[in-house]
Design an enzyme around this catalytic site. Structure first.
Site, PDB file in Angstrom:
ATOM      1  N   PRO A   8      22.979  67.670  10.550  1.00 37.51           N
ATOM      2  CA  PRO A   8      23.739  67.279  11.734  1.00 37.51           C
ATOM      3  C   PRO A   8      23.401  68.154  12.931  1.00 37.51           C
ATOM      4  O   PRO A   8      23.197  69.356  12.789  1.00 37.51           O
ATOM      5  CB  PRO A   8      25.188  67.518  11.300  1.00 37.51           C
ATOM      6  CG  PRO A   8      25.094  68.613  10.288  1.00 37.51           C
ATOM      7  CD  PRO A   8      23.778  68.435   9.586  1.00 37.51           C
ATOM      8  N   ARG A  57      24.554  66.901  16.660  1.00 34.22           N
ATOM      9  CA  ARG A  57      25.668  66.521  17.516  1.00 34.22           C
ATOM     10  C   ARG A  57      27.041  66.848  16.921  1.00 34.22           C
ATOM     11  O   ARG A  57      27.903  67.391  17.587  1.00 34.22           O
ATOM     12  CB  ARG A  57      25.586  64.995  17.741  1.00 34.22           C
ATOM     13  CG  ARG A  57      26.574  64.421  18.722  1.00 34.22           C
ATOM     14  CD  ARG A  57      26.533  62.895  18.666  1.00 34.22           C
ATOM     15  NE  ARG A  57      25.193  62.346  18.659  1.00 34.22           N
ATOM     16  CZ  ARG A  57      24.460  62.187  19.748  1.00 34.22           C
ATOM     17  NH1 ARG A  57      24.931  62.507  20.915  1.00 34.22           N
ATOM     18  NH2 ARG A  57      23.241  61.684  19.663  1.00 34.22           N
ATOM     19  N   ARG A  77      22.444  62.573  29.451  1.00 29.89           N
ATOM     20  CA  ARG A  77      22.899  61.484  28.589  1.00 29.89           C
ATOM     21  C   ARG A  77      23.432  60.260  29.339  1.00 29.89           C
ATOM     22  O   ARG A  77      23.078  59.129  28.994  1.00 29.89           O
ATOM     23  CB  ARG A  77      23.914  61.996  27.560  1.00 29.89           C
ATOM     24  CG  ARG A  77      23.335  63.084  26.649  1.00 29.89           C
ATOM     25  CD  ARG A  77      24.249  63.457  25.496  1.00 29.89           C
ATOM     26  NE  ARG A  77      24.369  62.370  24.548  1.00 29.89           N
ATOM     27  CZ  ARG A  77      25.390  61.540  24.475  1.00 29.89           C
ATOM     28  NH1 ARG A  77      26.435  61.687  25.266  1.00 29.89           N
ATOM     29  NH2 ARG A  77      25.391  60.560  23.611  1.00 29.89           N
ATOM     30  N   CYS A 112      17.794  63.093  43.708  1.00 40.10           N
ATOM     31  CA  CYS A 112      17.392  61.949  44.525  1.00 40.10           C
ATOM     32  C   CYS A 112      16.964  60.765  43.664  1.00 40.10           C
ATOM     33  O   CYS A 112      15.773  60.438  43.572  1.00 40.10           O
ATOM     34  CB  CYS A 112      16.312  62.358  45.499  1.00 40.10           C
ATOM     35  SG  CYS A 112      17.027  63.273  46.855  1.00 40.10           S
TER      36      CYS A 112
HETATM   37  C1  LIG Z   1      17.722  64.895  16.026  1.00 40.20           C
HETATM   38  C2  LIG Z   1      17.568  65.024  14.557  1.00 40.20           C
HETATM   39  C3  LIG Z   1      18.688  65.283  13.768  1.00 40.20           C
HETATM   40  C4  LIG Z   1      20.086  65.409  14.303  1.00 40.20           C
HETATM   41  O1  LIG Z   1      20.586  64.265  14.857  1.00 40.20           O
HETATM   42  P1  LIG Z   1      22.136  64.231  15.289  1.00 40.20           P
HETATM   43  O2  LIG Z   1      22.337  62.825  15.703  1.00 40.20           O
HETATM   44  O3  LIG Z   1      22.301  65.192  16.409  1.00 40.20           O
HETATM   45  O4  LIG Z   1      22.943  64.601  14.114  1.00 40.20           O
HETATM   46  C5  LIG Z   1      18.484  65.443  12.411  1.00 40.20           C
HETATM   47  N1  LIG Z   1      17.251  65.342  11.860  1.00 40.20           N
HETATM   48  C6  LIG Z   1      16.156  65.092  12.592  1.00 40.20           C
HETATM   49  C7  LIG Z   1      14.846  65.006  11.931  1.00 40.20           C
HETATM   50  C8  LIG Z   1      16.275  64.913  13.969  1.00 40.20           C
HETATM   51  O5  LIG Z   1      15.190  64.647  14.682  1.00 40.20           O
END
Ligand SMILES: *Cc1c(COP(=O)(O)O)cnc(C)c1O
Length: 393
Positions: A258, A260, A297, A327
């Site tokens: 994880p 996020r 985002r 801009c």
């Molecule tokens: C970005 C990524 C994650 C994490 O994704 P989240 O949506 O932030 O949990 C996990 N594994 C890999 C390989 C990624 O590229």
């Protein structure tokens, strides 16, 4: 909220804006919630550090016992500097990058047959992991899964015989298999469905030490979003994995990655309104001292972020476009957002900004990056200095 508002105002008074603020206690709480939600042992949580790689944030997560998922040599180097267990999941990596990572003793998670062949020819005898693209693009789940025919990631699931053959020819031991099915997922059935697919393939690999189900655990950005039932998900994943491990005949580590989930709701971007424009048609633009160069985002994904006027919380609500200083007309944090009346000089707190905020920031328009501040129970600490334009130019 009152207490938080007071502290955010305090951060503004000491450090000014634009500033990212992170609440350390919340990061710890998320890490513990996740750990406690997964009864299966051994489970390893790898923090996807591309979400937020500030070293002080990494230190907090290190204390919570997580490893890191690194997606570039830079991330590998930073992860090692802070003594993390690191798994490198590269995409379209060069031979030099593979050599760099291998020399550091970090396991590489390989995502194409070509890379497997190249890695094998240079590093015969090493342990590797492979990323699989499971064909779960069919059915009503397809739109939420970054697998399937249009995804650039992973070795296509029907080419695993070839992967095994390449590995054998180069004496590579496939110690792990991996998938990452998507991001910001709020329903447990997506994870569980994808788990089944990977676990079905897992039996073809005799040397497994881990199976990695990637990240993607979602968080509610909008108060109307549902909340991922992490406890239930953890229990169901554990049940499934325990069965697998039992059939496989030896204990295998379950991994998740994880990003996020661990950090998004611990962060705010504080900005100051410098220009209020009230047009004759009634539209109000609140122009702030930041933009999509700091928080991409909304412009990139159309994402919703909660925004509060911390200077005027009791003000009469009005609909406002909250826009930045870049801009581009897409430089907008929120459109027609109901918010307490904005006045020039007011400080706004853009919430849910801990993940993919600072880490996606840029110098576009030759604007400097914001400061970062860590907020602990009894103190604030500046964990990244605000840049000046002379740092940029
Ligand atoms: C970005 C990524 C994650 C994490 O994704 P989240 O949506 O932030 O949990 C996990 N594994 C890999 C390989 C990624 O590229």
């Amino acid at each position: 909220m009152n207490e938080l508002r007071k502290r955010l105002k305090e951060v503004n008074r000491i450090f000014g804006t634009p500033t990212y603020v992170y609440k350390g206690g919340r990061i710890r709480e998320k890490a513990r919630t996740l750990r406690d939600a997964i009864p299966y042992f051994p489970t390893k949580v790898l923090y996807a550090m591309k979400a937020n790689s500030n070293p002080e944030i990494l230190k907090i997560l290190k204390e919570e016992g997580v490893g890191v998922d690194a997606v570039s040599p830079g991330e590998v180097a930073l992860g090692l500097r802070h003594d993390f267990f690191v798994l490198f999941t590269g995409n379209n990596v060069t031979d030099d990058e593979m050599d760099f990572v291998a020399e550091k003793g970090v396991m590489i998670n390989i995502d194409s047959l070509s890379a497997l062949e190249r890695f094998g020819s240079r590093h015969c005898g090493k342990d590797v992991s492979i990323r699989i693209n499971p064909d779960v693009g069919a059915g009503h789940h397809s739109h939420c899964i970054t697998g399937g025919p249009e995804s650039k990631f992973g070795i296509w699931h029907s080419q695993l015989d070839e992967a095994l053959e390449i590995a054998k020819r180069n004496c590579l031991r496939i110690k792990g298999i991996h998938q990452h099915i998507g991001s910001q997922i709020l329903e447990t059935d997506k994870f569980l469905l994808a788990m089944d697919v990977l676990l079905k393939e897992a039996h073809r690999f005799p040397d497994l030490e881990f199976v990695n189900f990637g990240g993607g655990l979602g968080v509610p950005y909008n108060p109307e979003d549902r909340k991922l039932p992490v406890k239930r998900l953890g229990r169901m994943m554990s049940d499934k994995f325990l069965k697998f491990s039992h059939n496989y005949g030896k204990p295998v580590t379950m991994m998740i990655e994880p990003g996020r989930y661990l950090i998004a709701d611990s962060g705010w971007l504080l900005v100051t309104v410098n220009t209020v424009k009230r047009n004759p048609d009634g539209r109000v633009f609140a122009g702030v001292d930041s933009g999509f160069n700091h928080l991409l985002r909304p412009a990139m994904y159309g994402s919703y972020h909660p925004i509060e006027n911390v200077s005027n919380p009791k003000g009469k609500k009005e609909e406002v476009d909250i826009v930045g200083n870049i801009c581009e007309s897409g430089d907008r944090f929120a459109q027609e957002r109901k918010i307490s009346r904005v006045r020039e000089g007011d400080v706004l707190a853009i919430g849910m900004a801990g993940a993919y905020g600072f880490s996606m920031s840029s110098h576009y328009n030759l604007r400097a990056k914001p400061a970062e501040v860590l907020m602990e129970k009894n103190y604030f600490s500046l964990i990244r200095k605000r840049e000046s334009i002379y740092d940029v130019i």
